[in-house]
Motif scaffolding. Structure first.
Motif, PDB file in Angstrom:
ATOM      1  N   ARG A  41      20.240 -40.934   1.768  1.00  0.00           N
ATOM      2  CA  ARG A  41      21.539 -41.460   1.334  1.00  0.00           C
ATOM      3  C   ARG A  41      21.985 -40.821   0.021  1.00  0.00           C
ATOM      4  O   ARG A  41      23.159 -40.499  -0.156  1.00  0.00           O
ATOM      5  CB  ARG A  41      21.459 -42.983   1.182  1.00  0.00           C
ATOM      6  CG  ARG A  41      21.397 -43.726   2.500  1.00  0.00           C
ATOM      7  CD  ARG A  41      21.861 -45.172   2.341  1.00  0.00           C
ATOM      8  NE  ARG A  41      21.057 -45.890   1.370  1.00  0.00           N
ATOM      9  CZ  ARG A  41      19.976 -46.588   1.665  1.00  0.00           C
ATOM     10  NH1 ARG A  41      19.546 -46.641   2.926  1.00  0.00           N
ATOM     11  NH2 ARG A  41      19.313 -47.248   0.740  1.00  0.00           N
ATOM     12  N   ALA A  42      21.044 -40.661  -0.914  1.00  0.00           N
ATOM     13  CA  ALA A  42      21.401 -40.118  -2.221  1.00  0.00           C
ATOM     14  C   ALA A  42      21.935 -38.692  -2.113  1.00  0.00           C
ATOM     15  O   ALA A  42      22.853 -38.293  -2.834  1.00  0.00           O
ATOM     16  CB  ALA A  42      20.198 -40.158  -3.155  1.00  0.00           C
ATOM     17  N   PHE A  43      21.379 -37.886  -1.189  1.00  0.00           N
ATOM     18  CA  PHE A  43      21.792 -36.492  -1.035  1.00  0.00           C
ATOM     19  C   PHE A  43      22.823 -36.300   0.081  1.00  0.00           C
ATOM     20  O   PHE A  43      23.299 -35.193   0.285  1.00  0.00           O
ATOM     21  CB  PHE A  43      20.563 -35.624  -0.745  1.00  0.00           C
ATOM     22  CG  PHE A  43      19.783 -35.241  -1.967  1.00  0.00           C
ATOM     23  CD1 PHE A  43      19.910 -33.977  -2.527  1.00  0.00           C
ATOM     24  CD2 PHE A  43      18.924 -36.141  -2.566  1.00  0.00           C
ATOM     25  CE1 PHE A  43      19.195 -33.621  -3.647  1.00  0.00           C
ATOM     26  CE2 PHE A  43      18.203 -35.803  -3.689  1.00  0.00           C
ATOM     27  CZ  PHE A  43      18.339 -34.543  -4.239  1.00  0.00           C
ATOM     28  N   LYS A  61       4.069 -38.456   6.115  1.00  0.00           N
ATOM     29  CA  LYS A  61       3.803 -39.884   5.902  1.00  0.00           C
ATOM     30  C   LYS A  61       5.030 -40.709   6.277  1.00  0.00           C
ATOM     31  O   LYS A  61       4.912 -41.823   6.797  1.00  0.00           O
ATOM     32  CB  LYS A  61       3.420 -40.152   4.442  1.00  0.00           C
ATOM     33  CG  LYS A  61       3.244 -41.629   4.097  1.00  0.00           C
ATOM     34  CD  LYS A  61       2.171 -42.278   4.952  1.00  0.00           C
ATOM     35  CE  LYS A  61       2.043 -43.751   4.647  1.00  0.00           C
ATOM     36  NZ  LYS A  61       1.116 -44.465   5.552  1.00  0.00           N
ATOM     37  N   ALA A  62       6.210 -40.180   6.016  1.00  0.00           N
ATOM     38  CA  ALA A  62       7.453 -40.863   6.369  1.00  0.00           C
ATOM     39  C   ALA A  62       8.520 -39.807   6.626  1.00  0.00           C
ATOM     40  O   ALA A  62       8.498 -38.721   6.029  1.00  0.00           O
ATOM     41  CB  ALA A  62       7.900 -41.821   5.260  1.00  0.00           C
ATOM     42  N   ARG A  63       9.453 -40.118   7.514  1.00  0.00           N
ATOM     43  CA  ARG A  63      10.501 -39.146   7.822  1.00  0.00           C
ATOM     44  C   ARG A  63      11.704 -39.876   8.398  1.00  0.00           C
ATOM     45  O   ARG A  63      11.577 -40.985   8.933  1.00  0.00           O
ATOM     46  CB  ARG A  63       9.999 -38.109   8.837  1.00  0.00           C
ATOM     47  CG  ARG A  63       9.749 -38.694  10.219  1.00  0.00           C
ATOM     48  CD  ARG A  63       9.062 -37.686  11.137  1.00  0.00           C
ATOM     49  NE  ARG A  63       9.015 -38.160  12.509  1.00  0.00           N
ATOM     50  CZ  ARG A  63       8.148 -39.049  12.975  1.00  0.00           C
ATOM     51  NH1 ARG A  63       7.246 -39.570  12.159  1.00  0.00           N
ATOM     52  NH2 ARG A  63       8.177 -39.413  14.241  1.00  0.00           N
ATOM     53  N   THR A  64      12.864 -39.262   8.295  1.00  0.00           N
ATOM     54  CA  THR A  64      14.061 -39.764   8.958  1.00  0.00           C
ATOM     55  C   THR A  64      14.892 -38.565   9.374  1.00  0.00           C
ATOM     56  O   THR A  64      15.013 -37.578   8.630  1.00  0.00           O
ATOM     57  CB  THR A  64      14.871 -40.701   8.031  1.00  0.00           C
ATOM     58  OG1 THR A  64      15.985 -41.223   8.755  1.00  0.00           O
ATOM     59  CG2 THR A  64      15.393 -39.985   6.795  1.00  0.00           C
ATOM     60  N   GLY A  65      15.453 -38.621  10.568  1.00  0.00           N
ATOM     61  CA  GLY A  65      16.326 -37.564  11.052  1.00  0.00           C
ATOM     62  C   GLY A  65      15.627 -36.382  11.675  1.00  0.00           C
ATOM     63  O   GLY A  65      16.285 -35.525  12.271  1.00  0.00           O
ATOM     64  N   LEU A  66      14.301 -36.299  11.573  1.00  0.00           N
ATOM     65  CA  LEU A  66      13.558 -35.188  12.161  1.00  0.00           C
ATOM     66  C   LEU A  66      13.249 -35.482  13.623  1.00  0.00           C
ATOM     67  O   LEU A  66      13.519 -36.569  14.128  1.00  0.00           O
ATOM     68  CB  LEU A  66      12.280 -34.937  11.362  1.00  0.00           C
ATOM     69  CG  LEU A  66      12.503 -34.402   9.939  1.00  0.00           C
ATOM     70  CD1 LEU A  66      11.228 -34.457   9.140  1.00  0.00           C
ATOM     71  CD2 LEU A  66      13.028 -32.973   9.996  1.00  0.00           C
ATOM     72  N   LEU A  67      12.647 -34.508  14.306  1.00  0.00           N
ATOM     73  CA  LEU A  67      12.380 -34.645  15.728  1.00  0.00           C
ATOM     74  C   LEU A  67      11.495 -35.852  16.004  1.00  0.00           C
ATOM     75  O   LEU A  67      10.533 -36.112  15.275  1.00  0.00           O
ATOM     76  CB  LEU A  67      11.695 -33.372  16.246  1.00  0.00           C
ATOM     77  CG  LEU A  67      12.507 -32.064  16.116  1.00  0.00           C
ATOM     78  CD1 LEU A  67      11.658 -30.880  16.539  1.00  0.00           C
ATOM     79  CD2 LEU A  67      13.759 -32.145  16.971  1.00  0.00           C
ATOM     80  N   ASP A  68      11.803 -36.606  17.059  1.00  0.00           N
ATOM     81  CA  ASP A  68      10.981 -37.756  17.448  1.00  0.00           C
ATOM     82  C   ASP A  68       9.559 -37.303  17.751  1.00  0.00           C
ATOM     83  O   ASP A  68       9.337 -36.282  18.418  1.00  0.00           O
ATOM     84  CB  ASP A  68      11.562 -38.432  18.695  1.00  0.00           C
ATOM     85  CG  ASP A  68      12.869 -39.148  18.392  1.00  0.00           C
ATOM     86  OD1 ASP A  68      13.116 -39.428  17.200  1.00  0.00           O
ATOM     87  OD2 ASP A  68      13.633 -39.407  19.340  1.00  0.00           O
ATOM     88  N   GLU A 145      21.905 -34.031 -11.418  1.00  0.00           N
ATOM     89  CA  GLU A 145      21.689 -35.471 -11.241  1.00  0.00           C
ATOM     90  C   GLU A 145      20.944 -35.750  -9.937  1.00  0.00           C
ATOM     91  O   GLU A 145      20.049 -36.601  -9.884  1.00  0.00           O
ATOM     92  CB  GLU A 145      23.021 -36.210 -11.252  1.00  0.00           C
ATOM     93  CG  GLU A 145      22.869 -37.727 -11.137  1.00  0.00           C
ATOM     94  CD  GLU A 145      24.212 -38.448 -11.223  1.00  0.00           C
ATOM     95  OE1 GLU A 145      24.205 -39.680 -11.071  1.00  0.00           O
ATOM     96  OE2 GLU A 145      25.232 -37.774 -11.439  1.00  0.00           O
ATOM     97  N   GLU A 146      21.299 -35.032  -8.871  1.00  0.00           N
ATOM     98  CA  GLU A 146      20.603 -35.214  -7.596  1.00  0.00           C
ATOM     99  C   GLU A 146      19.140 -34.812  -7.712  1.00  0.00           C
ATOM    100  O   GLU A 146      18.248 -35.480  -7.172  1.00  0.00           O
ATOM    101  CB  GLU A 146      21.290 -34.397  -6.511  1.00  0.00           C
ATOM    102  CG  GLU A 146      22.638 -34.962  -6.075  1.00  0.00           C
ATOM    103  CD  GLU A 146      23.334 -34.067  -5.068  1.00  0.00           C
ATOM    104  OE1 GLU A 146      23.975 -34.598  -4.151  1.00  0.00           O
ATOM    105  OE2 GLU A 146      23.239 -32.833  -5.210  1.00  0.00           O
ATOM    106  N   LEU A 147      18.876 -33.727  -8.441  1.00  0.00           N
ATOM    107  CA  LEU A 147      17.491 -33.297  -8.608  1.00  0.00           C
ATOM    108  C   LEU A 147      16.683 -34.311  -9.406  1.00  0.00           C
ATOM    109  O   LEU A 147      15.505 -34.550  -9.112  1.00  0.00           O
ATOM    110  CB  LEU A 147      17.448 -31.924  -9.285  1.00  0.00           C
ATOM    111  CG  LEU A 147      17.970 -30.754  -8.454  1.00  0.00           C
ATOM    112  CD1 LEU A 147      17.862 -29.459  -9.238  1.00  0.00           C
ATOM    113  CD2 LEU A 147      17.199 -30.643  -7.137  1.00  0.00           C
ATOM    114  N   ARG A 148      17.310 -34.922 -10.400  1.00  0.00           N
ATOM    115  CA  ARG A 148      16.603 -35.967 -11.154  1.00  0.00           C
ATOM    116  C   ARG A 148      16.278 -37.146 -10.245  1.00  0.00           C
ATOM    117  O   ARG A 148      15.204 -37.755 -10.352  1.00  0.00           O
ATOM    118  CB  ARG A 148      17.442 -36.409 -12.354  1.00  0.00           C
ATOM    119  CG  ARG A 148      17.483 -35.390 -13.495  1.00  0.00           C
ATOM    120  CD  ARG A 148      18.021 -36.021 -14.766  1.00  0.00           C
ATOM    121  NE  ARG A 148      19.412 -36.420 -14.626  1.00  0.00           N
ATOM    122  CZ  ARG A 148      20.444 -35.637 -14.925  1.00  0.00           C
ATOM    123  NH1 ARG A 148      20.228 -34.399 -15.355  1.00  0.00           N
ATOM    124  NH2 ARG A 148      21.686 -36.073 -14.779  1.00  0.00           N
TER     125      ARG A 148
END
Length: 437
Positions: A41-43, A61-68, A145-148
């Protein structure tokens, strides 16, 4: 192909740290899932992940939007394998135009990554276990700011791993003490006294607008009980609290108690919902004692939010006796969390939630069942009804006065009090009206 710029000696030390944190191949957890959702969401990107770089693979360990079903990829250069060599965020604005990433399989094949940015997940001694990553299928630029923000999210992952390592170290230390104590009675007594000091907080903190007192009754001088409680700051506005009771006694109960306390405090930082905190504890207990005899407990976990007119209380219960809201007018409300299941017994346990509001003069009383299941001198169980009647007479009293009165009640049971008993009393001080002259 594995291609990194890490010195072989440094890499060996880094891989040893990866093993030490015991995070590889663990099941999904809400704390890490929440971090990748925040990163995406932030990016404003479709993909984000938390990865650990192993010897010859990159594990998610965690992912979203990548291949099932994607749980790991080979350790090819250009993305995570290269990002861990950097102390600062690693950014590739256009992967096909950058020689570092143009040949990476995740760029040339599915999912067709065209933008990649990562911040390293660092240990306290500066080793990089993996990365927090944001990815897009289109080239793009990032702001400072996004990198921070990305660095902060990586720090959250590092903090979670450090808390888990600390909890695991404490459990292992307590297990070693237990094994030594079983060989000698004197060592068992030493373990008992030591664990009581370690497992129970010395005194409650100062919470704005709230008076807090606690009591812990030890039923057996030579056994460690499983009752536990704590009150602690969660953030600038909220305070967490819990009270629970582990099934069983002795060193086994102490191991579960230590793990529960550390896990609850760690989960409270990342899982604001009390129900999610208990879900996290259930997952940890199930994972820790997988294949062993069930080690479960009852717990009430809640969040206190002080305000100008009182304190809002949100709580979740897992098989524990209900909290009692003692109102200033002498009425007592039972704060039920009906349907909450025992914690650590079933993998898909469900937990019930409730809320209440404490105004000036109101109090909240939590206790373990050692109190209500105690036998009176006449042989009757003390029970919840007698406790509610007693609590009504203590309306508006300071928390310590409530605890002192309950201590007197406990002492009257004598041999009828056969179980450890923990009490947590919280009172919103009444408003003192000034007398007119």
């Amino acid at each position: 192909m594995t291609a990194t710029l890490i010195d072989p000696g440094v890499e060996a030390t880094r891989l040893a740290a990866v093993r030490r944190y015991q995070i590889l191949d663990t099941p999904p957890e809400s704390a890490f899932d929440r971090i990748v959702q925040l990163a995406a969401r932030a990016f404003r990107v479709p993909m984000a992940s938390v990865t650990i770089v192993d010897e010859d693979r990159i594990w998610f360990k965690a992912r979203t939007g990548l291949l099932d079903g994607l749980t790991q990829v080979s350790r090819d250069a250009g993305l995570c394998a290269s990002a861990i060599t950097q102390s600062d965020p690693y950014v590739v604005a256009d992967t096909l135009a950058d020689p570092r990433t143009a040949g990476n399989p995740l760029v040339t094949g599915a999912p067709g990554i065209r933008f990649y940015a990562a911040a390293p997940i660092s240990t306290t001694d500066g080793l990089h276990l993996g990365t927090v990553n944001v990815l897009d299928v289109r080239p793009r630029e990032v702001t400072e700011e996004e990198l921070r923000t990305l660095v902060d999210l990586a720090a959250l992952v590092s903090g979670e791993l450090e808390l888990r390592l600390s909890a695991r170290t404490a459990v292992e230390r307590e297990r070693r003490l237990r094994e030594q104590a079983e060989a000698e009675r004197g060592r068992l007594e030493l373990l008992t006294s030591t664990l009581r000091r370690v497992l129970l907080p010395p005194s409650p903190p100062k919470v704005p607008g709230l008076d807090i007192a606690t009591h812990y009754h030890v039923a057996s001088a030579d056994q460690v009980g499983g009752d536990f409680f704590d009150v602690f700051r969660v953030d600038e506005n909220d305070w967490g609290f819990f009270l629970g009771d582990v099934c069983g006694k002795g060193a086994d109960a102490a191991v579960v108690t230590a793990l529960a306390r550390h896990t609850l405090r760690a989960a409270a930082v990342y899982a604001g919902d009390p129900q999610d905190v208990l879900t996290n504890l259930n997952a940890v207990l199930m994972d820790e004692f997988l294949g062993a005899d069930p080690c479960y407990c009852t717990v009430v976990y809640g969040v206190l939010t002080p305000g100008d007119d009182g304190v809002r209380v949100s709580l979740a219960g897992g098989g524990h006796p209900p909290a009692l809201a003692v109102r200033a007018d002498g009425t007592v409300d039972t704060v039920h969390t009906e349907g909450g299941m025992l914690v650590g017994l079933l993998p898909e346990a469900r937990f019930s939630v409730a809320s209440t509001f404490l105004r000036p003069g109101d109090g909240l009383l939590l206790y373990t069942d050692g109190l209500t299941e105690a036998r009176t001198p006449a042989g009757h169980m003390y029970g919840e009804d007698r406790l509610i009647s007693l609590a009504a007479t203590l309306a508006g009293q300071p928390a310590q006065a409530v605890v002192s009165r309950l201590e007197e009640t406990l002492s009257a049971f004598g041999p009828g009090l056969t179980d450890d008993t923990a009490i947590l009393s919280m009172t919103v001080p009444p408003i003192v009206k000034r007398q007119s002259r």
